[in-house]
Design a protein around this motif. Structure first.
Motif, PDB file in Angstrom:
ATOM      1  N   GLU A  86     -64.243   5.133  22.141  1.00  0.00           N
ATOM      2  CA  GLU A  86     -64.220   4.324  23.001  1.00  0.00           C
ATOM      3  C   GLU A  86     -62.717   3.993  23.340  1.00  0.00           C
ATOM      4  OE1 GLU A  86     -65.551  -0.362  23.944  1.00  0.00           O
ATOM      5  OE2 GLU A  86     -66.217   0.775  22.341  1.00  0.00           O
ATOM      6  N   ALA A  87     -61.948   4.101  22.528  1.00  0.00           N
ATOM      7  CA  ALA A  87     -60.460   3.679  22.877  1.00  0.00           C
ATOM      8  C   ALA A  87     -59.950   5.072  23.643  1.00  0.00           C
ATOM      9  CB  ALA A  87     -59.731   3.412  21.540  1.00  0.00           C
ATOM     10  N   LYS A  88     -60.406   6.274  23.184  1.00  0.00           N
ATOM     11  CA  LYS A  88     -59.964   7.253  23.976  1.00  0.00           C
ATOM     12  C   LYS A  88     -60.521   7.559  25.559  1.00  0.00           C
ATOM     13  CE  LYS A  88     -59.978  10.257  19.968  1.00  0.00           C
ATOM     14  NZ  LYS A  88     -58.714  11.458  19.879  1.00  0.00           N
ATOM     15  N   GLN A  89     -61.710   6.956  25.531  1.00  0.00           N
ATOM     16  CA  GLN A  89     -62.154   6.859  27.091  1.00  0.00           C
ATOM     17  C   GLN A  89     -61.350   5.881  27.920  1.00  0.00           C
ATOM     18  OE1 GLN A  89     -64.158   9.107  28.467  1.00  0.00           O
ATOM     19  NE2 GLN A  89     -63.890  10.252  26.342  1.00  0.00           N
ATOM     20  N   ARG A  90     -60.897   4.568  27.276  1.00  0.00           N
ATOM     21  CA  ARG A  90     -60.265   3.661  28.003  1.00  0.00           C
ATOM     22  C   ARG A  90     -58.818   4.427  28.416  1.00  0.00           C
ATOM     23  NH1 ARG A  90     -60.099  -1.794  28.599  1.00  0.00           N
ATOM     24  NH2 ARG A  90     -62.145  -2.248  27.610  1.00  0.00           N
ATOM     25  N   VAL A 180     -61.911  -4.717  36.236  1.00  0.00           N
ATOM     26  CA  VAL A 180     -62.768  -3.629  36.753  1.00  0.00           C
ATOM     27  C   VAL A 180     -62.767  -2.630  35.485  1.00  0.00           C
ATOM     28  CG1 VAL A 180     -63.015  -1.496  38.381  1.00  0.00           C
ATOM     29  CG2 VAL A 180     -62.331  -3.899  39.340  1.00  0.00           C
ATOM     30  N   ILE A 181     -61.741  -2.265  34.680  1.00  0.00           N
ATOM     31  CA  ILE A 181     -61.461  -1.496  33.611  1.00  0.00           C
ATOM     32  C   ILE A 181     -62.377  -2.135  32.851  1.00  0.00           C
ATOM     33  CG2 ILE A 181     -60.157  -0.229  32.076  1.00  0.00           C
ATOM     34  CD1 ILE A 181     -57.931   0.012  34.393  1.00  0.00           C
ATOM     35  N   ASN A 182     -62.154  -3.170  32.268  1.00  0.00           N
ATOM     36  CA  ASN A 182     -63.034  -3.748  31.280  1.00  0.00           C
ATOM     37  C   ASN A 182     -64.594  -3.751  31.708  1.00  0.00           C
ATOM     38  OD1 ASN A 182     -60.843  -4.363  29.962  1.00  0.00           O
ATOM     39  ND2 ASN A 182     -60.541  -6.413  30.748  1.00  0.00           N
ATOM     40  N   GLU A 183     -65.053  -3.795  32.923  1.00  0.00           N
ATOM     41  CA  GLU A 183     -66.396  -3.824  33.179  1.00  0.00           C
ATOM     42  C   GLU A 183     -66.846  -2.477  33.113  1.00  0.00           C
ATOM     43  OE1 GLU A 183     -66.468  -5.966  37.069  1.00  0.00           O
ATOM     44  OE2 GLU A 183     -66.258  -7.932  35.944  1.00  0.00           O
ATOM     45  N   ALA A 184     -66.068  -1.361  33.593  1.00  0.00           N
ATOM     46  CA  ALA A 184     -66.518  -0.007  33.435  1.00  0.00           C
ATOM     47  C   ALA A 184     -66.783   0.119  32.150  1.00  0.00           C
ATOM     48  CB  ALA A 184     -65.374   0.767  34.142  1.00  0.00           C
ATOM     49  N   MET A 185     -65.946  -0.105  31.074  1.00  0.00           N
ATOM     50  CA  MET A 185     -65.871   0.130  29.698  1.00  0.00           C
ATOM     51  C   MET A 185     -67.182  -0.620  28.954  1.00  0.00           C
ATOM     52  SD  MET A 185     -63.600   2.460  28.934  1.00  0.00           S
ATOM     53  CE  MET A 185     -63.925   3.150  30.576  1.00  0.00           C
ATOM     54  N   ASP A 186     -67.334  -1.676  29.403  1.00  0.00           N
ATOM     55  CA  ASP A 186     -68.674  -2.443  29.080  1.00  0.00           C
ATOM     56  C   ASP A 186     -69.916  -1.730  29.336  1.00  0.00           C
ATOM     57  OD1 ASP A 186     -69.489  -4.845  27.560  1.00  0.00           O
ATOM     58  OD2 ASP A 186     -70.186  -5.589  29.595  1.00  0.00           O
ATOM     59  N   ILE A 188     -70.316   1.451  30.210  1.00  0.00           N
ATOM     60  CA  ILE A 188     -70.521   2.635  29.587  1.00  0.00           C
ATOM     61  C   ILE A 188     -70.747   2.548  28.204  1.00  0.00           C
ATOM     62  CG2 ILE A 188     -69.057   4.719  28.550  1.00  0.00           C
ATOM     63  CD1 ILE A 188     -67.038   4.422  31.202  1.00  0.00           C
ATOM     64  N   PHE A 189     -70.074   1.469  27.420  1.00  0.00           N
ATOM     65  CA  PHE A 189     -70.293   1.280  26.070  1.00  0.00           C
ATOM     66  C   PHE A 189     -71.585   0.581  25.671  1.00  0.00           C
ATOM     67  CE2 PHE A 189     -66.568   3.828  26.128  1.00  0.00           C
ATOM     68  CZ  PHE A 189     -66.816   4.779  25.393  1.00  0.00           C
ATOM     69  N   LYS A 190     -71.778  -0.524  26.547  1.00  0.00           N
ATOM     70  CA  LYS A 190     -72.958  -1.449  26.319  1.00  0.00           C
ATOM     71  C   LYS A 190     -74.221  -1.207  27.107  1.00  0.00           C
ATOM     72  CE  LYS A 190     -69.556  -4.552  24.024  1.00  0.00           C
ATOM     73  NZ  LYS A 190     -68.871  -5.755  24.296  1.00  0.00           N
ATOM     74  N   GLY A 191     -74.132  -0.633  27.988  1.00  0.00           N
ATOM     75  CA  GLY A 191     -75.165  -0.523  29.096  1.00  0.00           C
ATOM     76  C   GLY A 191     -75.249  -1.433  30.120  1.00  0.00           C
ATOM     77  N   ILE A 192     -76.144  -1.441  31.177  1.00  0.00           N
ATOM     78  CA  ILE A 192     -76.257  -2.452  32.123  1.00  0.00           C
ATOM     79  C   ILE A 192     -77.111  -3.312  32.113  1.00  0.00           C
ATOM     80  CG2 ILE A 192     -78.173  -1.155  33.603  1.00  0.00           C
ATOM     81  CD1 ILE A 192     -76.342  -1.449  35.978  1.00  0.00           C
ATOM     82  N   ASN A 193     -77.841  -3.415  30.860  1.00  0.00           N
ATOM     83  CA  ASN A 193     -79.129  -4.547  30.609  1.00  0.00           C
ATOM     84  C   ASN A 193     -78.333  -5.471  29.743  1.00  0.00           C
ATOM     85  OD1 ASN A 193     -80.876  -3.475  32.173  1.00  0.00           O
ATOM     86  ND2 ASN A 193     -81.806  -2.503  30.400  1.00  0.00           N
TER      87      ASN A 193
END
Length: 193
Positions: A86-90, A180-186, A188-193
């Motif tokens: 996750e940290a690497k992707q961010r 925007v970056i925080n929401e994108a990471m959320d 990616i790693f937690k899903g849309i639901n």
């Protein structure tokens, strides 16, 4: 011409031609750009241009390869500083968006390549995907992410970076907002639901 055989001045001249081509291809497009225009704006003679590139297509190809290599290197360096997937992707996304602020023309140049050279266009995206696939497979092996098809995940993650960069950096010419970056990471790693 191999850069290894160039003098320091020759390398600078070659890079000046590439940087100028990046500007003009980004502004006017490949088909509307001439070698004469590149050399005039770069402040070099046309004969000098031909010491480094034999055609307009050759400078265009080299420009796409160089831009691709440059941002992939910046992403790799940023990701190597992190320990978790996750940290690497961010870090990778942040590095790409930072790099993009100085190379906004990347989007228009790459999109032009679909008409100039489809193989080059495909090469560009496959090189990016290769890096993602390796990182995703490593994360799967370490059980840091679900065992999904790495190529599918790679292209999904590439799409996120592509369109966030396009929306904020290319269209608006601003920095990608932290939220925007925080929401994108959320997402990616937690899903849309």
């Amino acid at each position: 011409m191999s850069e290894l055989k160039l003098t320091t001045k020759g390398k600078m001249t070659r890079q000046k031609i590439l940087s100028t081509a990046e500007e003009i291809f980004g502004e006017k497009g490949y088909f509307e750009t001439s070698i004469a225009e590149i050399t005039l704006r770069a402040g070099v003679a046309q004969g000098t241009y031909y010491n480094y590139f034999s055609t307009k297509k050759e400078v265009f190809d080299e420009l796409i390869r160089q831009l691709s290599s440059s941002f992939r290197h910046q992403i790799k360096v940023a990701m190597e500083k992190e320990t978790t997937f996750e940290a690497k992707q961010r870090a990778g996304y942040l590095a790409f968006f930072e790099w993009l602020t100085n190379h906004r023309n990347l989007y228009s140049i790459v999109q032009q390549s679909v008409l100039v050279d489809m193989k080059l266009y495909r090469w560009y995206y496959e090189k990016i995907a290769d890096g993602f696939v390796r990182a995703i497979q490593e994360a799967i092996d370490k059980k840091e992410c679900k065992p999904l098809n790495p190529e599918t995940v790679a292209y999904c993650l590439m799409g996120i970076g592509q369109f966030i960069g396009m929306r904020w950096v290319f269209w608006e010419e601003e920095k990608v907002p932290d939220e925007v970056i925080n929401e994108a990471m959320d997402l990616i790693f937690k899903g849309i639901n």
